[in-house]
Structures are given as structure tokens and as C-alpha cells.
Design a protein around this motif. Sequence first.
Motif, PDB file in Angstrom:
ATOM      1  N   LEU A 104      -2.691  -2.994  -7.694  1.00 52.52           N
ATOM      2  CA  LEU A 104      -2.524  -2.453  -6.338  1.00 52.52           C
ATOM      3  C   LEU A 104      -2.159  -0.968  -6.362  1.00 52.52           C
ATOM      4  CD1 LEU A 104      -0.546  -5.430  -4.719  1.00 52.52           C
ATOM      5  CD2 LEU A 104      -3.025  -5.142  -5.007  1.00 52.52           C
ATOM      6  N   ASN A 105      -2.788  -0.245  -7.277  1.00 51.36           N
ATOM      7  CA  ASN A 105      -2.540   1.192  -7.384  1.00 51.36           C
ATOM      8  C   ASN A 105      -3.372   2.013  -6.410  1.00 51.36           C
ATOM      9  OD1 ASN A 105      -0.609   1.280  -9.535  1.00 51.36           O
ATOM     10  ND2 ASN A 105      -2.244   0.754 -10.971  1.00 51.36           N
ATOM     11  N   HIS A 106      -4.409   1.383  -5.814  1.00 50.42           N
ATOM     12  CA  HIS A 106      -5.336   2.139  -4.964  1.00 50.42           C
ATOM     13  C   HIS A 106      -5.564   1.434  -3.624  1.00 50.42           C
ATOM     14  CE1 HIS A 106      -6.141   4.342  -8.666  1.00 50.42           C
ATOM     15  NE2 HIS A 106      -6.378   3.185  -9.253  1.00 50.42           N
ATOM     16  N   PRO A 107      -4.503   1.242  -2.843  1.00 54.29           N
ATOM     17  CA  PRO A 107      -4.649   0.491  -1.579  1.00 54.29           C
ATOM     18  C   PRO A 107      -5.531   1.181  -0.550  1.00 54.29           C
ATOM     19  CG  PRO A 107      -2.474   1.505  -1.719  1.00 54.29           C
ATOM     20  CD  PRO A 107      -3.114   1.669  -3.066  1.00 54.29           C
ATOM     21  N   LYS A 108      -5.667   2.499  -0.625  1.00 59.80           N
ATOM     22  CA  LYS A 108      -6.457   3.243   0.364  1.00 59.80           C
ATOM     23  C   LYS A 108      -7.841   3.632  -0.175  1.00 59.80           C
ATOM     24  CE  LYS A 108      -2.334   5.130   2.618  1.00 59.80           C
ATOM     25  NZ  LYS A 108      -1.607   6.363   3.028  1.00 59.80           N
ATOM     26  N   TYR A 109      -8.232   3.058  -1.268  1.00 60.06           N
ATOM     27  CA  TYR A 109      -9.512   3.386  -1.893  1.00 60.06           C
ATOM     28  C   TYR A 109     -10.675   2.944  -1.012  1.00 60.06           C
ATOM     29  CZ  TYR A 109     -13.364   3.076  -5.248  1.00 60.06           C
ATOM     30  OH  TYR A 109     -14.577   3.191  -5.877  1.00 60.06           O
ATOM     31  N   VAL A 110     -11.632   3.854  -0.785  1.00 61.58           N
ATOM     32  CA  VAL A 110     -12.774   3.527   0.079  1.00 61.58           C
ATOM     33  C   VAL A 110     -14.114   4.000  -0.510  1.00 61.58           C
ATOM     34  CG1 VAL A 110     -11.440   3.507   2.228  1.00 61.58           C
ATOM     35  CG2 VAL A 110     -12.442   5.660   1.417  1.00 61.58           C
ATOM     36  N   SER A 111     -14.110   4.482  -1.750  1.00 62.96           N
ATOM     37  CA  SER A 111     -15.338   5.031  -2.321  1.00 62.96           C
ATOM     38  C   SER A 111     -16.384   3.969  -2.650  1.00 62.96           C
ATOM     39  CB  SER A 111     -15.026   5.835  -3.584  1.00 62.96           C
ATOM     40  OG  SER A 111     -14.270   6.986  -3.257  1.00 62.96           O
TER      41      SER A 111
END
Length: 237
Positions: A214-221
Amino acid sequence: MTSRLIKAIFFDFYNTIGKFDPSREELQMIACKSFGISVTHQGIVKGYAKADSYMAKQVSLKPLRAMNSVEFNEFFAEYQSLILEGSGFNVDKNIALQIASQLRSLPKGFALFDDVLPVLEKLKQAGLKLGMVSNNEGDIDGLSKRLGLYGLLDVAINSEQAGRGKPYPEIFLEAMARVNVEPNESVYIGDQYETDIRGSRDVGMLPVLIDRDLNHPKYVSSARIETMHGILELIKI
């Protein structure tokens, strides 16, 4: 993403389907304790996020097997330093290298995450080709057999076999060629942006980030999942 368009799913190994046994968090705590450093589980997870990104970039440029002893030690001193920074420790590079050496001496193996076999079995039953594409060095076929993956995977390939690792196209293209699928029919799942997501996207595959820590909760790529069960939802199985 619809299963009617997907013929194959390929996976990274470390921190995607496989992990250290004992866990890397346990191993770090043991190694650091012998140097009087008390790290936290949360800090180790945070530190590994940076350290693994560093490793993915460096190993893609020069595999560990190609490094001389000075380069190897410099690499692991920096890698260990980044792990410790997650718990708020900034140590001398010589100490970091000693901790890294202590870690390598601890007995350990590999194990699968608990969600791997049930999901792979469902994907296989759905008629999908499955593969493992990893920068991990060594006997990847032997590793697959030991972990019970050999009957589920149609291909397992690493950078040694392909001649070049992720993010370069050769390893992805070779894996797809072995199971006779096209990039736009293939999904690639991994935990590192530079090697896994960018590398697979550059050859035309559909990338999926697995964010177990859960290191990249805002990842959208690209598409993002937190467990292997997420891929079943993505492709509607």
C-alpha cells in the motif's frame, strides 16, 4: 479490461507472487538488532519502497552478476541505507554494508503469497496462458518447481535466459513468443513502475501495478491491485 481480449497474463516474481521466507521484515529486524539498531515493521516497509525502486533501476542497467566486488558492495551499502532511512536511521555506509552482509548470511528461502495459487488456478481454468518474467537471477525453472508453480506456468524466464532484463523489451517479447501471444493480448503484473509498468507498456502490453504494501494509494498511471484477487475483478473472471 475484458477477458475476451486477454489471452495471457505474465507476472513479476519478487513482491508480486513471491517473497522471502522468513519475511524480509523479520530478517531485517534480526540483522539490525545485532548492530543495536531497533527498526519497526512499518519503517522497514517504507524503506523497502525506496530501496526496491533503487534496485530495479540499477539492476536493469547492470545485473548483479556483472558487477565487480566494489560495485557490488557499493550497491548493497546504498540499498541497505535506503531501507534504514524508512525507520529514521542514517548510518555510515560501512555499517550499512555490514548489515547487508549479515542479512545475506541468514538462512532463508522463497515462498508464495497465500493468494497466488488459488488465483493462478482460476486463471488457468479460464484458459489463459500464464508466465513469470523476472530479473531474479539463478535457476528460475527450479524455483518454479520448488514453489509448486511448474504445472501452472506456461513459461518462466529471467534476465539470464533473455540476455537482458526488464525494462528492456527483449525479455517481454521472448516470454510472449514462447506462448504465441501478441502484446495487446497480454497483461503484465508487477510491483515496480520503472521495470514492470513502463517496461511492459513500452512493448504494448497492458500493465497492472500490484501494491501489496500500500505504498502507492494514489497511483493512476495504470490499473492497480492490492492482492492477486484484484486481477480476477479486472478481467471479469
